[in-house]
Write a protein that holds these residues in place. Structure first.
Motif, short mmCIF file in Angstrom:
data_model
loop_
_atom_site.label_atom_id
_atom_site.label_comp_id
_atom_site.label_asym_id
_atom_site.label_seq_id
_atom_site.Cartn_x
_atom_site.Cartn_y
_atom_site.Cartn_z
N MET A 45 79.09 -17.79 -114.99
CA MET A 45 79.71 -18.82 -115.30
C MET A 45 78.88 -19.60 -116.37
O MET A 45 79.76 -20.35 -117.11
CB MET A 45 79.81 -19.77 -114.06
N ASP A 46 77.61 -19.66 -116.30
CA ASP A 46 76.71 -20.43 -117.42
C ASP A 46 76.99 -19.71 -118.59
O ASP A 46 76.92 -20.56 -119.64
CB ASP A 46 75.34 -20.24 -116.89
N ALA A 47 77.11 -18.45 -118.69
CA ALA A 47 77.38 -17.72 -120.07
C ALA A 47 78.47 -18.12 -120.92
O ALA A 47 78.68 -18.23 -121.96
CB ALA A 47 77.12 -16.37 -119.76
N GLN A 48 79.74 -18.42 -120.01
CA GLN A 48 80.79 -18.70 -120.37
C GLN A 48 80.70 -20.16 -121.08
O GLN A 48 81.35 -20.44 -122.13
CB GLN A 48 82.08 -18.62 -119.35
N ILE A 49 80.35 -21.02 -120.47
CA ILE A 49 80.05 -22.55 -120.87
C ILE A 49 79.11 -22.65 -122.09
O ILE A 49 79.64 -23.03 -123.03
CB ILE A 49 79.44 -23.48 -119.45
N ALA A 50 78.22 -21.60 -122.05
CA ALA A 50 77.27 -21.65 -123.33
C ALA A 50 78.12 -21.01 -124.55
O ALA A 50 78.08 -21.60 -125.50
CB ALA A 50 76.07 -20.71 -122.89
N ALA A 51 79.02 -20.07 -124.12
CA ALA A 51 80.10 -19.36 -125.23
C ALA A 51 80.86 -20.64 -125.66
O ALA A 51 81.17 -20.60 -127.18
CB ALA A 51 80.57 -18.13 -124.80
N ILE A 52 81.36 -21.23 -124.91
CA ILE A 52 82.15 -22.17 -125.24
C ILE A 52 81.53 -23.38 -126.11
O ILE A 52 82.07 -23.66 -127.22
CB ILE A 52 83.15 -22.87 -124.06
N VAL A 53 80.48 -23.89 -125.76
CA VAL A 53 79.78 -24.71 -126.43
C VAL A 53 79.38 -24.50 -127.75
O VAL A 53 79.36 -24.90 -128.90
CB VAL A 53 78.52 -25.15 -125.58
N LEU A 54 78.76 -23.07 -127.84
CA LEU A 54 78.50 -22.23 -129.24
C LEU A 54 79.69 -22.19 -129.89
O LEU A 54 79.69 -22.69 -131.30
CB LEU A 54 77.81 -20.85 -128.82
N VAL A 55 80.97 -21.88 -129.41
CA VAL A 55 82.05 -21.68 -130.27
C VAL A 55 82.56 -23.22 -131.12
O VAL A 55 83.00 -23.25 -132.20
CB VAL A 55 83.46 -21.16 -129.76
N VAL A 56 82.54 -24.18 -130.07
CA VAL A 56 82.75 -25.56 -130.61
C VAL A 56 82.01 -25.76 -131.68
O VAL A 56 82.19 -26.67 -132.72
CB VAL A 56 82.82 -26.63 -129.04
#
Length: 160
Positions: A1-12
């Motif tokens: 779950m934390d990895a997905q949020i980090a990935a989304i933040v990185l993409v943004v």
């Protein structure tokens, strides 16, 4: 779950940085870029890359030919006849950095310069000569305008 949020933040973050880095300049414009408050570059039409957070587009300059509103000018001819002349001036920006950094209101500056030059030129000739030799008069006005406005980064294309 934390990895997905980090990935989304990185993409943004990457998308935001790419929008700040890539500048697409339209065909009829040039962009003046400043790096830390100092003139750095002039971006021409097409795809351009700047350094985000350090470079910024400060001015978007249209390089299309411009027409000043018709200028009504009173002048006195060489033979002391009061003349009301109507002048139209066309110009285009050729050096955006000079236009941005050397003059604050280019249209008003050109209009004021035109008024002085026309009054001076009309005062040198007689009324009859003025009516019969408009071509040389227009050429003389255009030449003097070109000399006067050269430092402002514009080219006077026509003066009628």
């Amino acid at each position: 779950m934390d990895a997905q949020i980090a990935a989304i933040v990185l993409v943004v973050l990457l998308v935001t940085l790419s929008f700040m880095t890539i500048k697409i300049v339209p065909q009829s414009e040039k962009y003046v870029v400043e790096r830390l408050g100092k003139l750095h570059a002039i971006l021409g039409p097409g795809l351009n890359v700047i350094v985000p957070f350090i470079d910024s587009v400060k001015h978007k300059i249209s390089i299309l030919e411009r027409q000043l509103p018709s200028i009504e000018q009173d002048a006195i001819s060489k033979d002391n006849v009061l003349i009301k002349a109507s002048i139209v001036v066309f110009y285009r920006i050729v050096s955006p950095e000079n236009t941005v950094y050397r003059i604050s209101n280019i249209d008003a500056a050109v209009a004021t310069t035109v008024a002085g030059i026309v009054r001076s030129e009309l005062g040198k000739i007689d009324l009859d000569e003025m009516q019969s030799n408009r071509g040389p008069l227009n050429a003389s006005i255009k030449l003097q305008l070109a000399d006067a406005t050269d430092d402002w980064g514009i080219e006077v294309t026509r003066a009628e």
